[in-house]
Design a protein around this motif. Structure first.
Motif, PDB file in Angstrom:
ATOM      1  N   ASP A   1      47.520  52.008  38.434  1.00 30.64           N
ATOM      2  CA  ASP A   1      48.573  51.023  38.696  1.00 30.64           C
ATOM      3  C   ASP A   1      48.196  49.724  37.996  1.00 30.64           C
ATOM      4  OD1 ASP A   1      50.511  49.298  39.746  1.00 30.64           O
ATOM      5  OD2 ASP A   1      50.347  50.143  41.764  1.00 30.64           O
ATOM      6  N   ASP A  11      49.574  46.806  38.571  1.00 32.38           N
ATOM      7  CA  ASP A  11      49.812  45.652  39.447  1.00 32.38           C
ATOM      8  C   ASP A  11      48.535  45.379  40.239  1.00 32.38           C
ATOM      9  OD1 ASP A  11      50.461  44.001  41.710  1.00 32.38           O
ATOM     10  OD2 ASP A  11      52.575  44.457  41.338  1.00 32.38           O
ATOM     11  N   ASN A  28      47.774  43.074  42.355  1.00 31.76           N
ATOM     12  CA  ASN A  28      47.981  42.783  43.774  1.00 31.76           C
ATOM     13  C   ASN A  28      48.111  44.071  44.583  1.00 31.76           C
ATOM     14  OD1 ASN A  28      47.946  39.970  43.453  1.00 31.76           O
ATOM     15  ND2 ASN A  28      50.120  39.943  42.934  1.00 31.76           N
ATOM     16  N   ASP A  29      48.893  45.020  44.060  1.00 38.20           N
ATOM     17  CA  ASP A  29      49.056  46.295  44.765  1.00 38.20           C
ATOM     18  C   ASP A  29      47.736  47.056  44.831  1.00 38.20           C
ATOM     19  OD1 ASP A  29      51.704  45.754  45.254  1.00 38.20           O
ATOM     20  OD2 ASP A  29      52.471  47.038  43.643  1.00 38.20           O
ATOM     21  N   SER A  30      46.983  47.040  43.740  1.00 36.69           N
ATOM     22  CA  SER A  30      45.678  47.711  43.747  1.00 36.69           C
ATOM     23  C   SER A  30      44.739  47.074  44.772  1.00 36.69           C
ATOM     24  CB  SER A  30      45.035  47.657  42.360  1.00 36.69           C
ATOM     25  OG  SER A  30      45.781  48.419  41.435  1.00 36.69           O
ATOM     26  N   PHE A  39      45.914  47.990  48.314  1.00 37.70           N
ATOM     27  CA  PHE A  39      45.562  49.373  48.592  1.00 37.70           C
ATOM     28  C   PHE A  39      44.069  49.465  48.906  1.00 37.70           C
ATOM     29  CE2 PHE A  39      44.442  53.737  47.711  1.00 37.70           C
ATOM     30  CZ  PHE A  39      45.467  54.427  48.343  1.00 37.70           C
ATOM     31  N   ASP A  71      51.469  55.041  39.567  1.00 40.74           N
ATOM     32  CA  ASP A  71      52.674  54.228  39.440  1.00 40.74           C
ATOM     33  C   ASP A  71      53.438  54.743  38.221  1.00 40.74           C
ATOM     34  OD1 ASP A  71      54.584  52.255  39.719  1.00 40.74           O
ATOM     35  OD2 ASP A  71      53.319  50.646  38.967  1.00 40.74           O
ATOM     36  N   SER A  90      55.398  53.972  43.721  1.00 40.94           N
ATOM     37  CA  SER A  90      56.112  52.969  42.950  1.00 40.94           C
ATOM     38  C   SER A  90      57.036  52.157  43.850  1.00 40.94           C
ATOM     39  CB  SER A  90      56.922  53.661  41.851  1.00 40.94           C
ATOM     40  OG  SER A  90      57.337  52.735  40.891  1.00 40.94           O
ATOM     41  N   ALA A  91      57.273  50.922  43.437  1.00 42.27           N
ATOM     42  CA  ALA A  91      58.157  50.050  44.210  1.00 42.27           C
ATOM     43  C   ALA A  91      59.578  50.069  43.663  1.00 42.27           C
ATOM     44  CB  ALA A  91      57.618  48.623  44.199  1.00 42.27           C
ATOM     45  N   LYS A 105      56.053  52.084  47.590  1.00 42.57           N
ATOM     46  CA  LYS A 105      55.102  51.027  47.942  1.00 42.57           C
ATOM     47  C   LYS A 105      55.662  50.231  49.120  1.00 42.57           C
ATOM     48  CE  LYS A 105      52.985  50.360  43.426  1.00 42.57           C
ATOM     49  NZ  LYS A 105      52.753  49.417  42.311  1.00 42.57           N
ATOM     50  N   TRP A 150      50.801  49.509  54.179  1.00 46.26           N
ATOM     51  CA  TRP A 150      49.719  49.990  53.314  1.00 46.26           C
ATOM     52  C   TRP A 150      48.776  50.891  54.096  1.00 46.26           C
ATOM     53  CZ3 TRP A 150      49.595  49.549  48.126  1.00 46.26           C
ATOM     54  CH2 TRP A 150      50.476  48.639  47.554  1.00 46.26           C
TER      55      TRP A 150
END
Length: 149
Positions: free
Chosen positions: A12, A14, A16-18, A21, A68, A98-99, A120, A127
């Motif tokens: 991924d 992103d 922030n998402d990583s 998570f 993602d 995915s978002a 996401k 999360w």
């Protein structure tokens, strides 16, 4: 009883998402070894053990990939094309994560062999739910793989 370890590769771009998570994994009670990469091209290098990824002590083969679909460099569809053509990794489980994926893109990816789609989450509590779902999916896959041996 010692809890089994689930090796997970999160792909991924992103950050922030990583990070979210990773925090959710750290706060969970599950034994997850998490590796993260920002694009699918690097994920193929990782899986093939190329270059700096050759040390399997530091970079173990994953039990599953969280992917993602929409990334700036090499995206999820390209990874799934590579995976489908690979003799070694064609059966490696892939969770789409995915978002903003369009329904058509999700259907295409599932048709290319991805196992499941998880959206996401919007809030941090979500999360933690995702981590539990991934753990459950991974454990089912590992048990099925061991049963077929």
């Amino acid at each position: 009883m010692i809890q089994p370890r689930l090796n997970v590769l999160l792909v991924d771009d992103d950050h922030n998402d990583s990070a979210l998570f990773g925090i959710a994994v750290d706060r969970s009670e599950y034994n997850i070894w998490l590796q993260t990469l920002p694009d699918a091209g690097l994920a193929t290098y990782y899986l093939e053990g190329r270059g700096s990824y050759s040390d399997r002590t530091l970079h173990p083969l994953p039990d599953l990939v969280i992917l993602d679909l929409d990334m700036r460099l090499t995206g999820g569809i390209e990874f799934l094309e590579w995976r489908r053509a690979s003799r070694t990794f064609s059966s490696l489980p892939v969770i789409l994560f995915s978002a903003f994926a369009y329904k058509g893109a999700i259907e295409t990816a599932l048709g290319m062999g991805a196992n499941v789609f998880l959206p996401k989450p919007a809030a941090f509590e979500g999360w933690q739910t995702i981590v539990r779902q991934i753990w459950d999916f991974g454990m089912e896959h590992l048990q099925a793989a061991h049963a077929s041996i």
